[in-house]
Design an enzyme around this catalytic site. Structure first.
Site, short mmCIF file in Angstrom:
data_model
loop_
_atom_site.label_atom_id
_atom_site.label_comp_id
_atom_site.label_asym_id
_atom_site.label_seq_id
_atom_site.Cartn_x
_atom_site.Cartn_y
_atom_site.Cartn_z
CB CYS A 1 8.31 2.35 1.59
SG CYS A 1 6.96 1.81 2.62
CG LEU B 1 -0.43 -0.03 2.61
CD1 LEU B 1 0.05 1.32 3.09
CD2 LEU B 1 -1.52 -0.54 3.53
C1 UDX Z 1 5.68 3.37 -1.68
C2 UDX Z 1 5.17 2.39 -2.75
O1 UDX Z 1 4.50 3.12 -3.79
C3 UDX Z 1 4.28 1.35 -2.13
O2 UDX Z 1 3.90 0.39 -3.11
C4 UDX Z 1 5.04 0.66 -0.99
O3 UDX Z 1 4.24 -0.30 -0.35
C5 UDX Z 1 5.52 1.68 0.01
O4 UDX Z 1 6.32 2.67 -0.65
P1 UDX Z 1 4.68 5.52 -0.48
O5 UDX Z 1 6.02 5.64 0.17
O6 UDX Z 1 3.47 5.69 0.35
O7 UDX Z 1 4.56 4.10 -1.20
O8 UDX Z 1 4.56 6.65 -1.60
P2 UDX Z 1 4.74 6.81 -3.17
O9 UDX Z 1 3.50 7.39 -3.70
O10 UDX Z 1 5.22 5.60 -3.83
O11 UDX Z 1 5.84 7.96 -3.22
C6 UDX Z 1 7.12 7.82 -2.63
C7 UDX Z 1 7.99 9.01 -2.93
O12 UDX Z 1 8.37 9.02 -4.30
C8 UDX Z 1 7.33 10.37 -2.68
O13 UDX Z 1 8.25 11.20 -2.02
C9 UDX Z 1 7.02 10.90 -4.06
O14 UDX Z 1 7.04 12.30 -4.13
C10 UDX Z 1 8.18 10.30 -4.86
N1 UDX Z 1 7.85 10.15 -6.30
C11 UDX Z 1 6.90 9.27 -6.70
C12 UDX Z 1 8.54 10.91 -7.24
O15 UDX Z 1 9.42 11.71 -6.90
N2 UDX Z 1 8.24 10.74 -8.56
C13 UDX Z 1 7.31 9.88 -9.00
O16 UDX Z 1 7.10 9.78 -10.23
C14 UDX Z 1 6.60 9.12 -8.04
#
Ligand code: UDX
Length: 436
Positions: free
Chosen positions: A261, A149
């Site tokens: 994560c 998630l």
């Molecule tokens: C992530 C995974 O998506 C999820 O499947 C796992 O179980 C836990 O880790 P989460 O940490 O809640 O989830 O957030 P996510 O939406 O994946 O974003 C993580 C980070 O990546 C954020 O800081 C976001 O800003 C960054 N991000 C995401 C980017 O910089 N660029 C993108 O294109 C996508």
């Protein structure tokens, strides 16, 4: 089925509440009595869309307690969703997981299935099963069930997971786990359900998260190169995304990933691969690129303002590591605020959801603002750290109107360059041309 869930963080609580919604009787266990009391009053200790509604809707099937003995004794299946934070050396700290397992062992007197949802290094589930069954009259069956998630959409992701991965080593737990998840496998949820061996299940989690982190670091490096060479990362990412093998997700360049994560899971796999003399070089590069990326706005601002930044005021717009959450873990904003303060810069922050947590970290060292106008008023620069909807929707002309110097450093590429061009501001974003 009667289920106990240890840990009421994002993973544990969301899992518990969603399992209750599909018909199971769930007892949430945590050592933190304040959190338990809060939940008993119908409030969630974490901010997650839809969670409180479901807690209240399923009151009859949800119990909150610190009495782990009773909770574990009464359960058919015990889920473990406690944290596995990063140690200083990058390895995963498994103390909480092992503590819960010790508590389970001392509490129960008939066979139990213990489902590890916490992200643990490959081989940990084998170790847990060994420890649980050592000198035990009863039999423990350990299942690896990694969580995918994402924060901000945790409830939705639990009902409609990309996949449910279950790592088992015996037929009995395989059968019981299928029963636990049957409501989600069926319509209307139709979750893909995969059973495999335990180590592979543990590895799926790390390999998936580290791949997504790699994708972000890769697009960020390409963005940095676009800036140098005069290309536009938005167009480049769009052009790449039409290849279905690449896809259109996780191609947003920015000031790096944060959260609970990606930083932790890349460090843990990096640490483990090194410890096993099999270093994963792409994972090491992912981590390094992300560390540097976090500093981009600050460095650019210093280039623009020279060394003359002491006593200037910067508005930090958005603090959480992503929109829709109050979570600040590894958020790029935190590193930037700390850096700004070290240089004697005054900091105004705006983040209505995360503000309380920002206060816990910085207390009165920074100024908290209830809207963007207040944060940017009289400021010498604005750093956009999170793509909050209020920021994306903000009328660009106000930057010019309210700021002392309308210098915007956008770490999340919130605005189209076309609109920026009409608004007479200095605008730096990631992987696109700078507008002066
Ligand atoms: C992530 C995974 O998506 C999820 O499947 C796992 O179980 C836990 O880790 P989460 O940490 O809640 O989830 O957030 P996510 O939406 O994946 O974003 C993580 C980070 O990546 C954020 O800081 C976001 O800003 C960054 N991000 C995401 C980017 O910089 N660029 C993108 O294109 C996508």
């Amino acid at each position: 089925m009667k289920i106990a869930v240890a840990g009421v963080g994002y993973v544990g609580l969301v899992t518990a509440v969603c399992l209750a919604e599909v018909g199971h009787h769930v007892t949430c266990v945590d050592v933190d009595s304040k959190k338990i009391e809060l939940m008993k009053s119908g409030k969630s200790p974490i901010y997650e869309d839809g969670l409180e509604n479901l807690m209240n809707k399923n009151q009859e099937r949800l119990v909150y307690t610190t009495d782990y003995k009773k909770a574990y004794q009464n359960a058919n299946v015990i889920f473990v969703g406690v944290g596995t934070p990063e140690r200083v050396d990058g390895s995963a700290n498994l103390d909480y997981v092992y503590k819960v397992c010790e508590n389970i062992k001392e509490s129960v007197d008939d066979n139990k299935i213990v489902v590890i949802k916490s992200t643990v290094p490959i081989g940990t589930n084998d170790d847990i099963e060994k420890r649980l069954n050592e000198n035990s009259k009863i039999r423990f069956y350990v299942v690896s069930n990694p969580e995918f998630l994402a924060q901000g959409s945790a409830v939705h992701d639990t009902f409609y997971p990309s996949r449910i991965v279950v790592g088992v080593e015996d037929k009995y737990s395989e059968e019981i786990m299928r029963q636990v998840y049957q409501p989600l496998i069926e319509s209307p949820y139709n979750a893909p359900y995969l059973t495999m061996d335990r180590k592979s299940a543990e590895m799926v989690k790390y390999a998936s998260n580290d791949f997504l982190a790699l994708k972000i670091s890769y697009i960020n490096e390409i963005a940095n190169f676009c800036e140098k060479i005069g290309a536009d990362i938005t167009e480049v990412a769009k052009g790449m995304s039409y290849d279905s093998r690449i896809g259109n997700k996780f191609l947003d360049a920015g000031i790096g990933y944060g959260g609970s994560c990606f930083p932790k899971d890349t460090s843990a796999l990096h640490w483990l691969s090194q410890a096993m003399d099999c270093e994963l070089k792409t994972v090491a590069a992912t981590i390094e690129v992300n560390k540097l990326q976090r500093l981009k706005l600050f460095e650019r601002w210093r280039e623009d303002f020279g060394n003359n930044i002491k006593d200037k005021t910067v508005a930090v717009l958005g603090c959480a590591f992503k929109p829709g959450t109050d979570d600040l873990r590894e958020a790029p904003s935190i590193y930037n605020i700390e850096l700004l303060l070290n240089y004697g810069v005054k900091v105004n922050v705006f983040d209505p959801i995360a503000e309380k947590n920002v206060y816990l970290l910085f207390e009165d060292r920074i100024h908290y603002c209830s809207n963007i106008d207040e944060a940017i008023k009289g400021a010498d620069a604005a750093f956009i750290m999170t793509e909050l909807q209020e920021i994306v929707d903000y009328n660009l002309s106000y930057y010019k109107k309210l700021m002392k110097n309308p210098y915007i450093y956008d770490g999340r590429n919130c605005y189209s360059l076309e609109n920026v061009e009409k608004s007479d501001i200095h605008y730096y974003s990631i992987g696109r041309r700078c507008i002066k």
